[in-house]
Design an enzyme around this catalytic site. Structure first.
Site, short mmCIF file in Angstrom:
data_model
loop_
_atom_site.label_atom_id
_atom_site.label_comp_id
_atom_site.label_asym_id
_atom_site.label_seq_id
_atom_site.Cartn_x
_atom_site.Cartn_y
_atom_site.Cartn_z
CG HIS A 114 2.64 -1.04 1.51
ND1 HIS A 114 3.15 -1.61 0.37
CD2 HIS A 114 3.60 -1.19 2.46
CE1 HIS A 114 4.36 -2.09 0.62
NE2 HIS A 114 4.66 -1.84 1.88
CD GLU A 117 4.34 -1.48 6.39
OE1 GLU A 117 5.55 -1.74 6.26
OE2 GLU A 117 3.43 -2.12 5.79
CG HIS A 118 6.74 2.24 3.36
ND1 HIS A 118 7.80 2.11 2.48
CD2 HIS A 118 6.17 1.01 3.42
CE1 HIS A 118 7.86 0.88 2.03
NE2 HIS A 118 6.88 0.18 2.58
CD GLU A 198 7.14 -3.20 -0.96
OE1 GLU A 198 6.64 -4.07 -0.24
OE2 GLU A 198 7.60 -2.12 -0.52
#
Length: 217
Positions: A114, A117-118, A198
Site C-alpha cells: 500500500h 502504491e502511494h 488510514e
C-alpha cells in the site's frame, strides 16, 4: 462500483499505439525500434505467438453484442498487454495490474504494498514534480487512481482521447511510475504517516477486520 471498476481496469486499455509507454517501461528503447520489434498484431497472430511460448491459446471472450476490438500480446520485457478499441468512445484509458498485493507484505513491514502504491504518484526521475501526473490529467479532462488488493495492486487513468500526442505523453508519464520512481525522503515520511492514519481508521471497520482474518488463512 468496485466490481465494475476492477473489470474495467484489469488490463491496458487504449485507442492508440502503446509503443511510447512500452519503450519507457523497457528502458532505453526508442519508440520506433519498439514498433518494429513488437508491433500491434491481430488477435490470431498474438494468440499463436503466445501459444507457441506457453503451449496454450489465449482467446479474448466477449459478449455477442460487444462491438469493440481486442488484441493481446506480450512485450519483450514480459509485460502482457490487452488492447481494447472502441470507435464510439472519446475517452482513452490505461491500467497496470501489478501482481503484488498486501499478502506479499513482509511480516516485519506490514503495509508495504500500500505504501508503494502511494509513493509511485509522488514523482519520478523523468517527471520529478509531485502530483504532476494528476495535474496533467486534470488539464486534459482526465482522472487517475489506484488500489491495493490482496494479491495485486492496480493503477489506472483515463483522459480525453481526441489528441493522440497528449495520450502518448500520459502513457510516458504513467510508465515512469514503474521504471523510475523517486521515493524521495520527504514524501516517504509523509506517506508513512498517511498509511498509518488510514490503517488506524480501518481498525474500526468490521469489513477490514474480516479482510485481515482472510489474509491469515
Amino acid at each position: 462500483d468496485s466490481t465494475a471498476r476492477r473489470q474495467i481496469i484489469l488490463s491496458l486499455l487504449s485507442a492508440s499505439s502503446l509503443a511510447p509507454f512500452a519503450a519507457n517501461a523497457i528502458g532505453g528503447t526508442d519508440s520506433a525500434s519498439l514498433v518494429k520489434s513488437a508491433p500491434i498484431v491481430t488477435a490470431d497472430v498474438a494468440n499463436a505467438a503466445i501459444a507457441s511460448a506457453e503451449g496454450e491459446t489465449v482467446k479474448v471472450l466477449k459478449p455477442p453484442l460487444d462491438k469493440r476490438a481486442y488484441e493481446t500480446y506480450e512485450l519483450p520485457n514480459g509485460l502482457k498487454v490487452l488492447l481494447c478499441s472502441d470507435p464510439t468512445s472519446t475517452t482513452a484509458a490505461a491500467g497496470m495490474n501489478v501482481h503484488v498485493g498486501a499478502c506479499s507484505d513482509p511480516k516485519e513491514v506490514p503495509g508495504l504494498a500500500h505504501f508503494c502504491e502511494h509513493m509511485l504518484f509522488l514523482g519520478t526521475e523523468k517527471y520529478p514534480v509531485e502530483d504532476s501526473f494528476s495535474k496533467f490529467l486534470s488539464s486534459n479532462g482526465g482522472i487517475n487512481n489506484a488500489f491495493t488488493d490482496s494479491e495485486k495492486t492496480v493503477y489506472y487513468f483515463e483522459m480525453d482521447g481526441s489528441i493522440d500526442n497528449r495520450f502518448s505523453e500520459a502513457l510516458l508519464r504513467f510508465g515512469s511510475f514503474f521504471s523510475c520512481p523517486l521515493f524521495t525522503e520527504s514524501a516517504t515520511g509523509r506517506e508513512l504517516n498517511a498509511i498509518d492514519s488510514e490503517n488506524s481508521k480501518n481498525l474500526q471497520s468490521d469489513v477490514f477486520r474480516l479482510y485481515e482474518l482472510e489474509k491469515d488463512r
